[in-house]
Each structure stands twice: as C-alpha cells, then as structure tokens.
Motif scaffolding. Structure first.
Motif, PDB file in Angstrom:
ATOM      1  N   SER A  28      56.126  57.309  57.061  1.00  0.00           N
ATOM      2  CA  SER A  28      55.488  56.244  57.845  1.00  0.00           C
ATOM      3  C   SER A  28      55.952  54.872  57.401  1.00  0.00           C
ATOM      4  CB  SER A  28      53.962  56.349  57.728  1.00  0.00           C
ATOM      5  OG  SER A  28      53.514  56.041  56.413  1.00  0.00           O
ATOM      6  N   GLN A  29      56.175  54.698  56.094  1.00  0.00           N
ATOM      7  CA  GLN A  29      56.615  53.388  55.608  1.00  0.00           C
ATOM      8  C   GLN A  29      58.070  53.115  55.938  1.00  0.00           C
ATOM      9  OE1 GLN A  29      53.990  51.368  54.524  1.00  0.00           O
ATOM     10  NE2 GLN A  29      53.238  53.275  55.418  1.00  0.00           N
ATOM     11  N   VAL A  30      58.885  54.158  55.962  1.00  0.00           N
ATOM     12  CA  VAL A  30      60.270  53.983  56.394  1.00  0.00           C
ATOM     13  C   VAL A  30      60.303  53.557  57.860  1.00  0.00           C
ATOM     14  CG1 VAL A  30      62.452  55.178  56.835  1.00  0.00           C
ATOM     15  CG2 VAL A  30      61.211  55.593  54.701  1.00  0.00           C
ATOM     16  N   ILE A  31      59.486  54.200  58.690  1.00  0.00           N
ATOM     17  CA  ILE A  31      59.401  53.826  60.107  1.00  0.00           C
ATOM     18  C   ILE A  31      58.898  52.389  60.259  1.00  0.00           C
ATOM     19  CG2 ILE A  31      58.210  54.321  62.283  1.00  0.00           C
ATOM     20  CD1 ILE A  31      58.186  57.261  61.462  1.00  0.00           C
ATOM     21  N   LEU A  32      57.905  52.031  59.467  1.00  0.00           N
ATOM     22  CA  LEU A  32      57.345  50.681  59.534  1.00  0.00           C
ATOM     23  C   LEU A  32      58.401  49.633  59.219  1.00  0.00           C
ATOM     24  CD1 LEU A  32      54.730  48.927  59.798  1.00  0.00           C
ATOM     25  CD2 LEU A  32      54.513  49.145  57.308  1.00  0.00           C
ATOM     26  N   VAL A  33      59.195  49.875  58.179  1.00  0.00           N
ATOM     27  CA  VAL A  33      60.218  48.906  57.771  1.00  0.00           C
ATOM     28  C   VAL A  33      61.316  48.808  58.820  1.00  0.00           C
ATOM     29  CG1 VAL A  33      62.008  48.401  56.062  1.00  0.00           C
ATOM     30  CG2 VAL A  33      59.755  49.174  55.309  1.00  0.00           C
ATOM     31  N   ILE A  34      61.766  49.948  59.323  1.00  0.00           N
ATOM     32  CA  ILE A  34      62.899  49.959  60.249  1.00  0.00           C
ATOM     33  C   ILE A  34      62.539  49.308  61.583  1.00  0.00           C
ATOM     34  CG2 ILE A  34      64.418  51.455  61.601  1.00  0.00           C
ATOM     35  CD1 ILE A  34      64.486  53.369  59.250  1.00  0.00           C
ATOM     36  N   TYR A  35      61.348  49.578  62.098  1.00  0.00           N
ATOM     37  CA  TYR A  35      61.011  49.153  63.463  1.00  0.00           C
ATOM     38  C   TYR A  35      60.195  47.867  63.534  1.00  0.00           C
ATOM     39  CZ  TYR A  35      62.771  53.594  65.204  1.00  0.00           C
ATOM     40  OH  TYR A  35      63.581  54.652  65.515  1.00  0.00           O
ATOM     41  N   THR A  36      59.655  47.397  62.425  1.00  0.00           N
ATOM     42  CA  THR A  36      58.818  46.190  62.506  1.00  0.00           C
ATOM     43  C   THR A  36      59.283  45.055  61.610  1.00  0.00           C
ATOM     44  OG1 THR A  36      57.269  46.940  60.784  1.00  0.00           O
ATOM     45  CG2 THR A  36      56.806  47.614  63.058  1.00  0.00           C
ATOM     46  N   LEU A  37      60.168  45.312  60.664  1.00  0.00           N
ATOM     47  CA  LEU A  37      60.608  44.268  59.749  1.00  0.00           C
ATOM     48  C   LEU A  37      62.092  43.997  59.908  1.00  0.00           C
ATOM     49  CD1 LEU A  37      58.757  45.342  56.449  1.00  0.00           C
ATOM     50  CD2 LEU A  37      57.987  43.723  58.181  1.00  0.00           C
ATOM     51  N   ASN A  38      62.470  42.759  59.700  1.00  0.00           N
ATOM     52  CA  ASN A  38      63.884  42.404  59.710  1.00  0.00           C
ATOM     53  C   ASN A  38      64.540  42.657  58.359  1.00  0.00           C
ATOM     54  OD1 ASN A  38      63.757  41.475  62.400  1.00  0.00           O
ATOM     55  ND2 ASN A  38      62.972  39.481  61.713  1.00  0.00           N
ATOM     56  N   ASP A  39      63.743  42.630  57.317  1.00  0.00           N
ATOM     57  CA  ASP A  39      64.241  42.829  55.961  1.00  0.00           C
ATOM     58  C   ASP A  39      64.317  44.320  55.647  1.00  0.00           C
ATOM     59  OD1 ASP A  39      65.057  42.528  53.379  1.00  0.00           O
ATOM     60  OD2 ASP A  39      63.177  41.666  52.636  1.00  0.00           O
ATOM     61  N   ARG A  40      65.446  44.766  55.088  1.00  0.00           N
ATOM     62  CA  ARG A  40      65.620  46.174  54.734  1.00  0.00           C
ATOM     63  C   ARG A  40      65.469  46.436  53.234  1.00  0.00           C
ATOM     64  NH1 ARG A  40      64.639  46.425  59.225  1.00  0.00           N
ATOM     65  NH2 ARG A  40      65.877  47.247  60.957  1.00  0.00           N
ATOM     66  N   TRP A  41      65.258  45.393  52.448  1.00  0.00           N
ATOM     67  CA  TRP A  41      65.120  45.570  51.009  1.00  0.00           C
ATOM     68  C   TRP A  41      63.922  46.436  50.616  1.00  0.00           C
ATOM     69  CZ3 TRP A  41      68.831  44.934  47.674  1.00  0.00           C
ATOM     70  CH2 TRP A  41      69.841  44.013  47.938  1.00  0.00           C
ATOM     71  N   PRO A  42      62.796  46.401  51.348  1.00  0.00           N
ATOM     72  CA  PRO A  42      61.679  47.294  50.987  1.00  0.00           C
ATOM     73  C   PRO A  42      62.037  48.770  50.982  1.00  0.00           C
ATOM     74  CG  PRO A  42      60.902  45.560  52.435  1.00  0.00           C
ATOM     75  CD  PRO A  42      62.390  45.432  52.386  1.00  0.00           C
TER      76      PRO A  42
END
Length: 284
Positions: free
Chosen positions: A178-192
């Motif tokens: 779920s957190q990978v999906i959250l980062v990929i689809y809602t954030l511009n930053d990929r460092w998380p």
C-alpha cells in the motif's frame, strides 16, 4: 514454560548474574533498552510536528511497539522467570501485542489514502477498537494453546503459528504494498521508496537471522550473542525506517504550526506597535 517443560534450546547466549538475579540474554537486554530510548525519541519528534497528517495514528503504533518491547525485555531476560505459572500469560499478552502492533501499522498505511480524516475520533477510535480486538483474539488463542483449552494444544500449535507468522506477515506485506502504491501514484518524490526498501530488508533479515541462523551465530560467537539479539536490532532498524518513511512523506503546514516562543514574540511586537501608535496620537 510455566507448568510445562517447553523446548530446550540447542544454543543460547551466556547468562550473567546481576544483584543476585540470573539475567538471560544480557546483550539483548541492552538492545531492548536502546530500543525503548529510540522509540521515545521518535514519539517526541512525531508529536513535535503539530499539523502533520496521521500524527496521532502513527504515535499509537510507536506506543504499542514500546509496550511490546518492554514486555519482551521482561520475558527473555528472566525478570519474569520462565518457571513461573504466570509466564505463559505474559507471553500470551506479548504475542497479542505483537499482532495488534502489526494491525495498527497496517491501518496507518491506509491513513494516507484518506479513507477517514486523520486525527478525527472516527479514525482514532477505529484503530483503537480494532487493535484491541486483535489483541484479545490472538491473546486468547495463545493462552488457550499454552493451557490446552478446547481444540488448542501446545504440542500442535497450528492456529497460533498461523496467527504469528502468516497473518502478521500478511499484514506487513499489505502495508508495504500500500505504501509503494501511495508513493508511486500520489507523490512526486521517489526517495521514500528507499525507506520502504530498507525497512523491508531489515525486517526480513531479522526474521531470517532469528529463526534460521540463530544456532550458527550462537556457536560462532561462543555463546555471547545469538539470533535474538540480531532480531531485536533489525526490528529496531525496521521501525526506525517506518518513522523515516512517515517523516519523509509528511509535510507540516507551517502556516498553522504552533511555536509558543515565536507566538509570544509576535504578540509582544504587536503590543509594542500599538503602544508606539498611541504615543504618537497623544496631544502635545
């Protein structure tokens, strides 16, 4: 364990005597104390982000983790003797806390999707009630297994094994995805994503070392440390990555952030300006 003999370990770390008390796992005891200290620091920093999204929810996870580690410290160090009739009950509480901590972490993973407004009574009480329910269910299965109640038996603890390894592992897996999906689809930053990757690496490494390579490590280190120590260390690092990840995706709204000292100086500056204006308007 308790009134049963339990399983005798093949290899375990050396014991030490402190103030007349035989202490098991002294290295792990130090690691658990460090864990409690570091978790306290993480809770303090989370609470200092006054307007951060999901602050109250993630604090609950860290608090549950802290209580779990404290109880683990009592159990593995012989502070609560393994021969005590109360030992199985404290162990059941510990297992229940572990599962409820995984559940709380899982629910924290959905806070970012805004299924419920973070910090509201609905969000907070849903996590509290369901986490407590998970604690009761797993704790009951554990104590029933230890005491051979009904279909549960300590000689064949299949239900407890499924809860401890399969269900907890599934909750961890769902949280990670779920957190990978959250980062990929809602954030511009990929460092998380790096924080997530390191957290998974530490957690999986801790499980493998603790349950697979513990005996080999114990023999190679001449009984000074074993897999329990490295498991505790890796778990701490994994939880620190949870904090690092949450901190990296959470931006505080500085416009509404509370800084008491700065606020006091702002009020004082306004009072000074009003006083100067009043003095200028006084008739000569």
């Amino acid at each position: 364990m308790g009134k049963f003999d339990g399983i005798e370990p093949i290899c375990y770390s050396r014991n030490v005597e402190i103030a007349g008390i035989l202490v098991f796992q002294p290295a792990t005891l130090m690691m658990d104390l460090l864990t409690l200290f570091m978790t306290g620091i993480m809770i303090y920093h989370v609470k200092s982000k006054h307007t951060a999204v999901g602050k109250e929810e993630i604090v609950m996870f860290f608090q549950m983790y802290m209580v779990t580690i404290f109880l683990e410290m009592l159990l593995i160090t012989n502070i609560i003797p393994t021969a005590s009739i109360l030992y199985p009950y404290f162990t059941a509480i510990h297992i229940g806390l572990m599962s409820s901590s995984f559940w709380c972490l899982l629910l924290n993973g959905f806070v970012g999707f805004q299924f419920a407004e973070d910090g509201t009574p609905i969000s907070l009480w849903y996590i509290r009630i369901t986490s407590f329910s998970m604690f009761l269910i797993v704790g009951f299965v554990a104590i029933a297994t230890f005491n051979n109640l009904g279909p549960f038996t300590h000689t064949s603890p299949m239900a407890l094994w499924i809860l401890f390894f399969i269900i907890n592992g599934a909750m961890f897996l769902v949280y990670t995805i779920s957190q990978v999906i959250l980062v990929i689809y809602t954030l511009n930053d990929r460092w998380p994503l790096g924080d997530i990757a390191f957290g998974v690496l530490f957690f999986v490494s801790g499980v493998i070392i603790n349950f697979i390579f513990s005996i080999a490590l114990c023999e190679e280190t001449k009984h000074y440390i074993d897999g329990v120590f490295f498991g505790s260390m890796c778990n701490l690092l994994a939880v620190m990555m949870v904090y690092k990840y949450w901190d990296s995706i959470t931006k505080e709204d500085m416009e509404f952030s509370i800084d008491s000292k700065h606020h006091i100086w702002e009020i004082q500056a306004l009072l000074d300006d009003e006083e100067k204006l009043a003095n200028q308007n006084k008739p000569e």
